[in-house]
Design a protein around this motif. Structure first.
Motif, mmCIF file in Angstrom:
data_model
loop_
_atom_site.group_PDB
_atom_site.id
_atom_site.type_symbol
_atom_site.label_atom_id
_atom_site.label_comp_id
_atom_site.label_asym_id
_atom_site.label_seq_id
_atom_site.Cartn_x
_atom_site.Cartn_y
_atom_site.Cartn_z
ATOM 1 N N GLU A 118 -0.004 -1.906 10.879
ATOM 2 C CA GLU A 118 1.164 -1.758 10.264
ATOM 3 C C GLU A 118 1.704 -3.420 10.389
ATOM 4 N N GLU A 168 0.165 9.214 13.778
ATOM 5 C CA GLU A 168 0.358 8.267 15.035
ATOM 6 C C GLU A 168 0.125 8.866 16.133
ATOM 7 N N THR A 179 7.227 2.740 10.090
ATOM 8 C CA THR A 179 8.463 2.554 9.658
ATOM 9 C C THR A 179 8.484 1.305 8.839
ATOM 10 N N GLU A 212 8.131 9.316 9.312
ATOM 11 C CA GLU A 212 9.196 9.810 10.262
ATOM 12 C C GLU A 212 10.681 9.567 9.264
ATOM 13 N N TYR A 249 3.355 10.296 20.986
ATOM 14 C CA TYR A 249 3.236 9.054 21.684
ATOM 15 C C TYR A 249 3.561 9.479 23.234
HETATM 16 O O1 AHR Z 1 3.698 2.599 15.875
HETATM 17 C C1 AHR Z 1 4.853 2.194 15.961
HETATM 18 C C2 AHR Z 1 6.130 2.731 15.479
HETATM 19 O O2 AHR Z 1 6.167 4.061 15.843
HETATM 20 C C3 AHR Z 1 5.942 3.199 13.915
HETATM 21 O O3 AHR Z 1 6.092 2.004 12.811
HETATM 22 C C4 AHR Z 1 6.685 4.268 13.605
HETATM 23 O O4 AHR Z 1 6.296 5.352 12.553
HETATM 24 C C5 AHR Z 1 6.788 4.986 14.920
HETATM 25 O O5 AHR Z 1 7.855 5.414 15.285
#
Ligand code: AHR
Length: 519
Positions: A50, A320, A95, A196, A261
């Motif tokens: 990203e 992700e 994002t 998201e 995450y």
């Molecule tokens: O990976 C970092 C951020 O985490 C990404 O931009 C977003 O999609 C997520 O919240």
């Protein structure tokens, strides 16, 4: 440096280290050879980059660096990313997609528009854009996965991007690609509709699932009318969101996305594992929703859409997946150092995805370089973090069929931590030669786990080798201050004769390989 706090965590680990010297824990496994869980999709070995901090600029791409080629690609980093053999490369966010206009990143570099990176800070000069991402994916032999802008962008803009990438006719955007030196279409296979989109605080404008679906239909049409083969990933969120998206968009939803995450409590060894393990239940819940709301084969799709519905059953894209500890450095504190327990968590993630291969169709690790990443760079060096090694290990050793396996394992029972099982197992078979691989992750910080393997028929499977990843200690890590020092050990032991049981050493990641000798 990450705030993992070796000192604080170190004292907690000292308590568990005192267990060393005790006999191994006992476990056993039972494999169902008759009813495979599913095909392990190569897509689970994807990566994600990203425009965020030093993920791209200063990570994979560093114009003018003596370590880069003339195109600006950091060669030391490229070599390390290639070592992971990623199947898919997701780009440009995250994002960041919500402000990204793809036309800023094409054509001669000196003519490209610089913009403030309103999401992550700094200035984005757009010197790395569509053409560069495709070139990078090709260097990796990976499929490209582009996510489109549903924030400040439009469906038409997304459709134009598809035409630029995949158009074959004598049309404006396809010709623009040709003018930029790319006669052949890029054949971008995966297109993510949003990222998201349920999120409130960022620049996303949809947030409400009804709004999202209304808009996502427009994007779907704009993309599929340009390329009927495009595979669409629709943005998922919580249960109610997923219900609605699947109900309303099931016929065109190749994948529904999930982001996962995890983090740990630095005072509590092994606190990462219950969080890692929770992904399996999330997958099962989403699998149930897919089964409830969508047909495996779409049978009633109006020809007036002018493109076909999806071909295969809806799958989950964990686009992700990562470990996000608080207190890193760099943009939004996202530059982290990972210890060996994080590698054990990473290996468990791959075990889970193998076990749930019937429904997990792809996963892209968030992210590849510098941002929550397996690879870290400085201006003069780069390193592979602990979590790099399990990613590489599963890619190298896993077969393409997942076998259902029941595991009888004790729990960790580490003082101060929510409990989790000590041994995590996944089993694969290679269709090509029938060979078997038993993956075992012993997450216990101090004790070995002895596992009965007699359920594997010795007349059919001959144990041939054991591959093991381990580290000097569960809190060991690689750092840029000592780029030549690697705390991770990788061993291979040839086997001959029977293997009634195997003792997985403390904090190890193991693959036991069997050759098929049956009929
Ligand atoms: O990976 C970092 C951020 O985490 C990404 O931009 C977003 O999609 C997520 O919240």
């Amino acid at each position: 440096m990450s705030g993992l706090g070796l000192v604080a965590k170190g004292s907690a680990y000292a308590a568990v280290r005192s267990l060393t010297g005790q006999p191994p824990l006992d476990a056993s496994i039972e494999i169902d050879f008759e009813h495979p869980e599913g095909t392990v999709d190569d897509g689970i070995y994807g990566q994600f980059i990203e425009h965020l901090g030093r993920a791209i600029n200063g990570g994979i791409f560093d114009e003018g660096s003596p370590l880069s080629d003339t195109a600006g690609i950091r060669q030391d980093v490229l070599q390390k990313v290639q070592g992971l053999q990623p199947s898919i490369l997701r780009y440009p966010g995250g994002t960041f997609t919500k402000i990204y206009h793809w036309m800023d990143g094409i054509g001669p570099r000196h003519e490209r528009r610089s913009r403030p990176n309103l999401i992550w800070g700094g200035v984005e000069d757009n010197h790395f854009g569509t053409d560069e991402a495709i070139a990078y994916a090709r260097l990796l032999k990976a499929d490209a996965y582009f996510a489109v802008n549903m924030g400040s962008g439009t469906a038409e803009e997304a459709g134009n991007w598809v035409e630029y990438c995949n158009g074959t006719q004598d049309t404006y955007y396809a010709n623009l690609r040709r003018k930029n030196g790319h006669a052949d279409p890029f054949k971008v296979k995966y297109w993510g509709i949003g990222n998201e989109e349920a999120a409130g605080p960022d620049i996303g404008r949809l947030q409400d699932v009804k709004e999202f679906v209304k808009e996502a239909w427009l994007y779907t049409k704009a993309i599929k009318l340009q390329d009927r083969e495009a595979k669409l990933i629709l943005c998922g969120a919580d249960d109610a969101w997923n219900d609605y998206v699947l109900k309303e968009m099931g016929p065109v939803c190749d994948y529904i996305s999930m982001h996962h995450y995890v983090s740990s409590d630095k005072q509590k060894p092994a606190s990462l594992f219950p969080q890692v393990d929770s992904m399996e239940q999330l997958i099962l819940t989403l699998k149930g929703k897919i089964q409830t709301h969508t047909q495996e084969k779409v049978t009633d799709f109006s020809k007036w859409f002018r493109f076909p519905p999806r071909n295969n059953a809806v799958k989950i894209s964990i686009d992700e997946l990562g470990i996000w500890e608080p207190g890193g450095s760099g943009a939004y504190e996202l530059e982290e150092y990972y210890t060996w327990d994080h590698a054990l968590g990473t290996a468990t993630f791959y075990n889970i995805m193998i076990r749930q291969s019937a429904v997990v169709g792809m996963a892209t690790w968030a992210q590849t370089v510098n941002v929550l990443a397996p690879i870290m760079t400085s201006k003069t060096a780069s390193i592979c973090q602990t979590i790099y090694y399990p990613m590489q290990f599963y890619r190298q050793h896993a077969g393409n069929v997942s076998l259902k396996t029941a595991v009888n394992t004790p729990n960790l029972q580490v003082p101060g931590s929510k409990d989790a099982k000590a041994l995590d197992i996944a089993v694969t078979r290679h269709d090509s030669d029938g060979s078997l691989v038993v993956f075992g992750v012993n997450r216990h910080p101090a004790l070995a786990v002895k596992t009965d393997l007699r359920s594997i028929d010795a007349k059919k499977y001959k144990p041939v080798a054991v591959f093991e990843l381990n580290a000097t200690a569960i809190d060991a890590m690689n750092t840029l201050s000592h780029p030549d020092k690697n705390v991770v050990t990788s061993t291979e032991k040839k086997l001959s004769g029977a293997l009634n049981d195997y003792t997985f050493p403390a904090h190890s990641i193991t693959a036991i390989k069997y050759r098929y000798i049956g009929k």
